[in-house]
Design a protein around this motif. Structure first.
Motif, PDB file in Angstrom:
ATOM      1  N   GLY A   9       0.476  -1.470  -0.332  1.00  0.00           N
ATOM      2  CA  GLY A   9       0.030  -0.464   0.152  1.00  0.00           C
ATOM      3  C   GLY A   9       0.945   1.280   0.035  1.00  0.00           C
ATOM      4  O   GLY A   9       0.438   2.308   0.175  1.00  0.00           O
ATOM      5  N   ASP A  10       2.111   1.126  -0.810  1.00  0.00           N
ATOM      6  CA  ASP A  10       2.626   2.559  -0.973  1.00  0.00           C
ATOM      7  C   ASP A  10       2.843   2.928  -1.596  1.00  0.00           C
ATOM      8  O   ASP A  10       3.000   3.196  -3.042  1.00  0.00           O
ATOM      9  CB  ASP A  10       4.411   2.059  -0.273  1.00  0.00           C
ATOM     10  CG  ASP A  10       5.089   2.429  -0.645  1.00  0.00           C
ATOM     11  OD1 ASP A  10       4.883   3.978  -0.277  1.00  0.00           O
ATOM     12  OD2 ASP A  10       6.585   2.671  -0.985  1.00  0.00           O
ATOM     13  N   GLY A  11       1.872   4.675  -1.803  1.00  0.00           N
ATOM     14  CA  GLY A  11       1.934   4.876  -2.374  1.00  0.00           C
ATOM     15  C   GLY A  11       0.566   4.734  -3.309  1.00  0.00           C
ATOM     16  O   GLY A  11      -0.015   5.138  -4.248  1.00  0.00           O
ATOM     17  N   VAL A  12      -0.069   3.025  -2.879  1.00  0.00           N
ATOM     18  CA  VAL A  12      -1.438   3.109  -3.715  1.00  0.00           C
ATOM     19  C   VAL A  12      -2.202   2.175  -2.436  1.00  0.00           C
ATOM     20  O   VAL A  12      -2.019   2.413  -1.724  1.00  0.00           O
ATOM     21  CB  VAL A  12      -0.952   2.323  -5.172  1.00  0.00           C
ATOM     22  CG1 VAL A  12      -0.704   2.627  -6.666  1.00  0.00           C
ATOM     23  CG2 VAL A  12      -0.038   1.420  -4.993  1.00  0.00           C
ATOM     24  N   ALA A  13      -3.533   1.976  -3.557  1.00  0.00           N
ATOM     25  CA  ALA A  13      -4.698   1.584  -2.114  1.00  0.00           C
ATOM     26  C   ALA A  13      -3.332   0.579  -2.266  1.00  0.00           C
ATOM     27  O   ALA A  13      -3.358  -1.231  -2.687  1.00  0.00           O
ATOM     28  CB  ALA A  13      -5.745   1.396  -2.766  1.00  0.00           C
ATOM     29  N   GLN A  17      -4.416  -9.741  -3.606  1.00  0.00           N
ATOM     30  CA  GLN A  17      -4.789  -9.972  -5.230  1.00  0.00           C
ATOM     31  C   GLN A  17      -4.318  -9.499  -5.863  1.00  0.00           C
ATOM     32  O   GLN A  17      -3.536 -10.104  -7.146  1.00  0.00           O
ATOM     33  CB  GLN A  17      -6.156  -9.828  -5.342  1.00  0.00           C
ATOM     34  CG  GLN A  17      -6.863 -11.061  -5.954  1.00  0.00           C
ATOM     35  CD  GLN A  17      -5.879 -12.471  -5.513  1.00  0.00           C
ATOM     36  OE1 GLN A  17      -6.134 -13.476  -5.513  1.00  0.00           O
ATOM     37  NE2 GLN A  17      -5.343 -12.673  -7.124  1.00  0.00           N
ATOM     38  N   ARG A  18      -4.390  -8.342  -6.405  1.00  0.00           N
ATOM     39  CA  ARG A  18      -3.341  -7.563  -7.258  1.00  0.00           C
ATOM     40  C   ARG A  18      -2.019  -7.570  -6.785  1.00  0.00           C
ATOM     41  O   ARG A  18      -1.028  -8.147  -8.237  1.00  0.00           O
ATOM     42  CB  ARG A  18      -3.765  -5.755  -6.973  1.00  0.00           C
ATOM     43  CG  ARG A  18      -3.255  -5.432  -9.194  1.00  0.00           C
ATOM     44  CD  ARG A  18      -3.696  -3.189  -8.784  1.00  0.00           C
ATOM     45  NE  ARG A  18      -2.945  -3.333  -9.933  1.00  0.00           N
ATOM     46  CZ  ARG A  18      -2.859  -2.234 -10.094  1.00  0.00           C
ATOM     47  NH1 ARG A  18      -2.401  -1.328  -9.040  1.00  0.00           N
ATOM     48  NH2 ARG A  18      -2.115  -0.914 -10.626  1.00  0.00           N
ATOM     49  N   ALA A  19      -1.407  -8.076  -6.270  1.00  0.00           N
ATOM     50  CA  ALA A  19      -0.450  -7.879  -5.916  1.00  0.00           C
ATOM     51  C   ALA A  19       0.511  -9.055  -6.561  1.00  0.00           C
ATOM     52  O   ALA A  19       1.745  -9.242  -6.943  1.00  0.00           O
ATOM     53  CB  ALA A  19       0.486  -7.514  -4.691  1.00  0.00           C
ATOM     54  N   ILE A  20      -0.403 -10.593  -5.831  1.00  0.00           N
ATOM     55  CA  ILE A  20      -0.084 -11.668  -5.897  1.00  0.00           C
ATOM     56  C   ILE A  20      -0.319 -11.461  -8.039  1.00  0.00           C
ATOM     57  O   ILE A  20       0.832 -12.464  -8.715  1.00  0.00           O
ATOM     58  CB  ILE A  20      -1.099 -12.345  -5.855  1.00  0.00           C
ATOM     59  CG1 ILE A  20      -0.893 -12.566  -4.323  1.00  0.00           C
ATOM     60  CG2 ILE A  20      -1.523 -14.003  -6.728  1.00  0.00           C
ATOM     61  CD1 ILE A  20      -1.975 -13.491  -3.277  1.00  0.00           C
ATOM     62  N   ASP A  21      -1.134 -10.967  -8.495  1.00  0.00           N
ATOM     63  CA  ASP A  21      -1.478 -10.973 -10.260  1.00  0.00           C
ATOM     64  C   ASP A  21      -0.025 -10.242 -10.500  1.00  0.00           C
ATOM     65  O   ASP A  21       0.058 -11.066 -11.859  1.00  0.00           O
ATOM     66  CB  ASP A  21      -2.637 -10.456 -10.386  1.00  0.00           C
ATOM     67  CG  ASP A  21      -3.893 -10.725  -9.848  1.00  0.00           C
ATOM     68  OD1 ASP A  21      -4.148 -12.143 -10.036  1.00  0.00           O
ATOM     69  OD2 ASP A  21      -4.839 -10.708  -9.869  1.00  0.00           O
ATOM     70  N   LEU A  22       0.505  -8.818 -10.173  1.00  0.00           N
ATOM     71  CA  LEU A  22       1.662  -8.316 -10.704  1.00  0.00           C
ATOM     72  C   LEU A  22       2.730  -8.952 -10.182  1.00  0.00           C
ATOM     73  O   LEU A  22       2.924  -9.289 -11.587  1.00  0.00           O
ATOM     74  CB  LEU A  22       1.354  -7.511  -9.756  1.00  0.00           C
ATOM     75  CG  LEU A  22       0.507  -5.972 -10.505  1.00  0.00           C
ATOM     76  CD1 LEU A  22       0.535  -4.848  -9.759  1.00  0.00           C
ATOM     77  CD2 LEU A  22       0.677  -5.561 -11.679  1.00  0.00           C
TER      78      LEU A  22
END
Length: 332
Positions: A9-13, A17-22
């Protein structure tokens, strides 16, 4: 890198799950750090079973990622997703360390010290601790310092040990601050400096290394090494005692018995000795026995006092033994 920012959540929400996808996208593109980060994120979130996490660690390790080799070693050490095998674990720690992963070097050092999965070798262990220290593992700086103080596998080198402790303490590794403070208080491996010792005990105490709180409280209470300050003594001892440090509870109880203490409270002192005694502290049992013997904070009870002295004496407390009646000499 974006996956890490999204996860934190550094600078973004923050969005796990999105982190895993990325990170999955990066791993699919053969970025080994992404594969390793994916393994960590997915395992933490419970999104992947142990066997798949293991496979990601293996892929990243095979691709030259030292962190992955170290984490794969932990899986083998703990039997997570694979049959436990300490020899494989040690070899993976060695590989991770060779790839400049400091945590792998630290785990390798511990394995070498204990002879777990590898032949014990104190010299190599200290070298691995130093390599981990150079990589930012402050606990390893402390471990290497202890080896140099004691001459464990390396020639004794007090100046080098002091430098290692200074480095780790500067980075707020509380145990290193405590160890350096002990040396400064006693003058054991560094020139004696009680005033600086008190400063470092305070830093270690603030860092939740509770033994340091007891030493600092004792110094303030006795007042021969630094100016006495019973208020500060009670503050640090109470904090450590409340956090579960029985040594601090015992010292606090002694402080609360002192007649020159404006906050003297024999009843609370006796309760603290009772707490320590119930937890197996025989010095606390002996002190509690004195309280019952003299009626300090509790109702005088000589039988209870003698029972406590006997208990503490039987457990090896020599002071308690001096309070017991001497056996009658055998009649000839």
């Amino acid at each position: 890198a974006l996956g890490v920012l999204v996860h934190q959540g550094d600078g973004v929400a923050a969005d796990v799950q999105r982190a895993i996808d990325l990170t999955q996208r990066g791993c699919d593109g053969a970025d080994m750090q992404s594969c390793e980060t994916l393994a960590l994120f997915a395992a933490e979130a419970g999104k992947m079973d142990a066997e798949h996490v293991l496979a990601l660690h293996q892929r990243a390790c095979d691709g030259g990622n030292g962190q992955a080799c170290g984490n794969l070693g932990v899986c083998y050490a703990n039997g997570s997703g694979v049959a436990a095998d300490v020899k494989v674990a040690a070899s993976l720690y060695a590989k991770g360390c060779s790839l400049d992963n400091p945590h792998s070097c630290a785990n390798l050092a511990r394995a070498l010290l204990a002879g777990t999965g590898v032949d014990a070798n104190a010299t190599r262990a200290t070298q691995a601790f130093e390599r981990a220290c150079d990589g930012g593992e402050m606990a390893s700086c402390n471990d290497a310092a202890v080896a140099y103080i004691n001459g464990t596998g390396v020639p004794q080198d007090n100046p080098h040990a002091t430098a290692l402790l200074e480095k780790a303490c500067t980075k707020n590794f509380a145990q290193a601050c405590n160890n350096l403070a002990v040396g400064l208080r006693l003058g054991s491996f560094v020139a004696r400096d009680p005033a600086r010792a008190a400063v470092l005990f305070r830093r270690a105490c603030d860092g939740k290394f509770l033994a340091a709180c007891n030493d600092l409280g004792t110094m303030y209470m006795i007042g021969t090494e630094i100016p006495p300050d019973l208020h500060l003594a009670q503050e640090v001892l109470t904090s450590a005692c409340d956090a579960g440090d029985l040594n601090s509870c015992n010292t606090l109880a002694a402080l609360l018995y002192q007649e020159n203490n404006p906050n003297r409270d024999p009843t609370k002192a006796a309760a603290l000795f009772e707490k320590g005694c119930s937890s197996g502290r025989q010095d606390a049992c002996s002190n509690l026995a004195v309280a019952y013997e003299e009626g300090l904070g509790v109702k005088k009870d000589l039988k209870r006092s003698q029972d406590l002295f006997k208990k503490a004496c039987a457990a090896g407390n020599t002071i308690a033994c001096t309070h017991l009646p001497k056996p009658n000499p055998k009649k000839k």
